[in-house]
Design an enzyme around this catalytic site. Structure first.
Site, PDB file in Angstrom:
ATOM      1  N   TYR A 139       8.030   1.899  -7.604  1.00  0.00           N
ATOM      2  CA  TYR A 139       7.335   0.603  -7.695  1.00  0.00           C
ATOM      3  C   TYR A 139       6.992   0.257  -9.142  1.00  0.00           C
ATOM      4  O   TYR A 139       7.104  -0.899  -9.548  1.00  0.00           O
ATOM      5  CB  TYR A 139       6.062   0.625  -6.845  1.00  0.00           C
ATOM      6  CG  TYR A 139       6.311   0.880  -5.379  1.00  0.00           C
ATOM      7  CD1 TYR A 139       7.412   0.328  -4.739  1.00  0.00           C
ATOM      8  CD2 TYR A 139       5.452   1.675  -4.620  1.00  0.00           C
ATOM      9  CE1 TYR A 139       7.655   0.562  -3.395  1.00  0.00           C
ATOM     10  CE2 TYR A 139       5.680   1.913  -3.275  1.00  0.00           C
ATOM     11  CZ  TYR A 139       6.786   1.361  -2.672  1.00  0.00           C
ATOM     12  OH  TYR A 139       7.027   1.592  -1.344  1.00  0.00           O
ATOM     13  N   GLU A 195       0.854  -1.193   0.000  1.00  0.00           N
ATOM     14  CA  GLU A 195       0.000   0.000   0.000  1.00  0.00           C
ATOM     15  C   GLU A 195       0.885   1.236   0.000  1.00  0.00           C
ATOM     16  O   GLU A 195       1.917   1.249   0.661  1.00  0.00           O
ATOM     17  CB  GLU A 195      -0.880   0.050   1.262  1.00  0.00           C
ATOM     18  CG  GLU A 195      -2.071  -0.858   1.232  1.00  0.00           C
ATOM     19  CD  GLU A 195      -1.958  -1.962   2.272  1.00  0.00           C
ATOM     20  OE1 GLU A 195      -1.081  -1.846   3.159  1.00  0.00           O
ATOM     21  OE2 GLU A 195      -2.727  -2.928   2.189  1.00  0.00           O
TER      22      GLU A 195
HETATM   23  C1  LIG Z   1      10.464   6.682  -2.093  1.00  0.00           C
HETATM   24  C2  LIG Z   1      11.913   6.567  -1.605  1.00  0.00           C
HETATM   25  C3  LIG Z   1      12.051   5.278  -0.786  1.00  0.00           C
HETATM   26  C4  LIG Z   1      12.844   6.485  -2.834  1.00  0.00           C
HETATM   27  O1  LIG Z   1      14.158   6.265  -2.354  1.00  0.00           O
HETATM   28  P1  LIG Z   1      15.456   6.618  -3.217  1.00  0.00           P
HETATM   29  O2  LIG Z   1      16.586   5.844  -2.649  1.00  0.00           O
HETATM   30  O3  LIG Z   1      15.612   8.089  -3.315  1.00  0.00           O
HETATM   31  O4  LIG Z   1      15.039   6.044  -4.649  1.00  0.00           O
HETATM   32  P2  LIG Z   1      16.028   5.660  -5.861  1.00  0.00           P
HETATM   33  O5  LIG Z   1      17.143   6.625  -5.934  1.00  0.00           O
HETATM   34  O6  LIG Z   1      16.367   4.210  -5.791  1.00  0.00           O
HETATM   35  O7  LIG Z   1      15.060   5.929  -7.111  1.00  0.00           O
HETATM   36  C5  LIG Z   1      14.610   4.908  -7.988  1.00  0.00           C
HETATM   37  C6  LIG Z   1      13.531   5.495  -8.888  1.00  0.00           C
HETATM   38  O8  LIG Z   1      12.372   5.836  -8.115  1.00  0.00           O
HETATM   39  C7  LIG Z   1      11.758   7.030  -8.651  1.00  0.00           C
HETATM   40  N1  LIG Z   1      11.885   8.157  -7.705  1.00  0.00           N
HETATM   41  C8  LIG Z   1      12.584   8.178  -6.550  1.00  0.00           C
HETATM   42  N2  LIG Z   1      12.455   9.390  -5.950  1.00  0.00           N
HETATM   43  C9  LIG Z   1      11.664  10.135  -6.752  1.00  0.00           C
HETATM   44  C10 LIG Z   1      11.168  11.455  -6.683  1.00  0.00           C
HETATM   45  N3  LIG Z   1      11.477  12.266  -5.639  1.00  0.00           N
HETATM   46  N4  LIG Z   1      10.349  11.886  -7.660  1.00  0.00           N
HETATM   47  C11 LIG Z   1      10.019  11.102  -8.702  1.00  0.00           C
HETATM   48  N5  LIG Z   1      10.475   9.815  -8.840  1.00  0.00           N
HETATM   49  C12 LIG Z   1      11.297   9.347  -7.867  1.00  0.00           C
HETATM   50  C13 LIG Z   1      12.525   7.362  -9.916  1.00  0.00           C
HETATM   51  O9  LIG Z   1      11.932   6.627 -10.963  1.00  0.00           O
HETATM   52  C14 LIG Z   1      13.904   6.799  -9.561  1.00  0.00           C
HETATM   53  O10 LIG Z   1      14.694   6.548 -10.696  1.00  0.00           O
HETATM   54  P3  LIG Z   1      15.624   7.737 -11.280  1.00  0.00           P
HETATM   55  O11 LIG Z   1      16.340   8.389 -10.132  1.00  0.00           O
HETATM   56  O12 LIG Z   1      16.547   7.007 -12.206  1.00  0.00           O
HETATM   57  O13 LIG Z   1      14.690   8.687 -11.963  1.00  0.00           O
HETATM   58  C15 LIG Z   1      12.335   7.819  -0.775  1.00  0.00           C
HETATM   59  O14 LIG Z   1      11.926   8.995  -1.452  1.00  0.00           O
HETATM   60  C16 LIG Z   1      11.780   7.858   0.639  1.00  0.00           C
HETATM   61  O15 LIG Z   1      12.395   7.331   1.573  1.00  0.00           O
HETATM   62  N6  LIG Z   1      10.605   8.488   0.826  1.00  0.00           N
HETATM   63  C17 LIG Z   1       9.981   8.602   2.151  1.00  0.00           C
HETATM   64  C18 LIG Z   1       9.493   7.260   2.641  1.00  0.00           C
HETATM   65  C19 LIG Z   1       8.431   6.693   1.711  1.00  0.00           C
HETATM   66  O16 LIG Z   1       7.546   7.399   1.228  1.00  0.00           O
HETATM   67  N7  LIG Z   1       8.499   5.367   1.487  1.00  0.00           N
HETATM   68  C20 LIG Z   1       7.532   4.646   0.687  1.00  0.00           C
HETATM   69  C21 LIG Z   1       6.455   4.101   1.573  1.00  0.00           C
HETATM   70  S1  LIG Z   1       5.188   3.259   0.656  1.00  0.00           S
END
Ligand SMILES: CC(C)(COP(=O)(O)OP(=O)(O)OC[C@H]1O[C@@H](n2cnc3c(N)ncnc32)[C@H](O)[C@@H]1OP(=O)(O)O)[C@@H](O)C(=O)NCCC(=O)NCCS
Length: 154
Positions: free
Chosen positions: A120, A108
């Site tokens: 995802y 979710e």
């Molecule tokens: C969502 C989250 C886990 C992504 O972590 P991250 O380590 O920065 O992600 P990655 O660098 O591996 O990114 C992989 C892909 O995800 C997508 N993505 C990640 N952050 C993004 C952003 N801020 N905006 C748009 N797309 C994003 C992109 O497709 C990215 O690929 P790209 O960088 O080549 O464009 C991070 O933003 C986070 O911790 N958020 C707060 C907690 C949260 O919401 N968790 C999910 C709960 S369901």
């Protein structure tokens, strides 16, 4: 871009306090220390951490129940985002799911959480439903995203 500056490994119970601290930085409704202690001892749960220079910069967890996987949480420390950390964590989670021959992975996510939803989608998840007003802090809907794996029994 793959990053080789951090390692992905299973989480240990001794890191529960650090995980709770990381969660506070990443979520508006973080899990308690007790929740992490419980989860890290849950035999149905797999928790992975991303570690850089001895410091936790991300984690991902999933439950494996009756042949299906449910992602419980994933996050990356705000200072280390957009460096592929969450991608590396999910990749390892999927590797383990394949080893366990899970039939699907589901989760979710907040409707507005486009960063997570993009991540995802990259792994093949698509929206299969929703839970209205699922999140108690702001009444936001949850979107249910699932990826179905090929029949691995054949
Ligand atoms: C969502 C989250 C886990 C992504 O972590 P991250 O380590 O920065 O992600 P990655 O660098 O591996 O990114 C992989 C892909 O995800 C997508 N993505 C990640 N952050 C993004 C952003 N801020 N905006 C748009 N797309 C994003 C992109 O497709 C990215 O690929 P790209 O960088 O080549 O464009 C991070 O933003 C986070 O911790 N958020 C707060 C907690 C949260 O919401 N968790 C999910 C709960 S369901």
């Amino acid at each position: 871009m793959e990053n080789t500056e951090y390692e992905i490994r299973p989480a240990k119970l001794s890191r529960a306090a650090e995980l709770a601290e990381l969660d506070r930085l990443c979520f508006s409704v973080p899990w308690s220390l007790q929740s992490f202690c419980d989860e890290l001892q849950n035999p149905l749960a797999v928790y992975l951490v991303a570690e850089k220079d001895g410091r936790l910069i991300g984690y991902c967890g999933f439950w494996s129940v009756a042949g299906e996987g449910q992602i419980t949480n994933i996050c990356t420390h705000p200072l280390y985002r957009r460096k592929g950390v969450a991608r590396a964590l999910l990749k390892e989670a999927f590797r383990r799911a394949a080893k366990e021959k899970l039939s699907l992975m589901t989760l979710e996510v907040r409707r507005s959480n486009l960063a997570a939803r993009n991540l995802y989608e990259e792994f093949g998840f698509s929206v299969i439903g929703e839970r209205k007003r699922y999140y108690s802090d702001n009444g936001e809907d949850a979107v249910i995203m699932t990826v179905y794996f090929e029949d691995r029994s054949r």
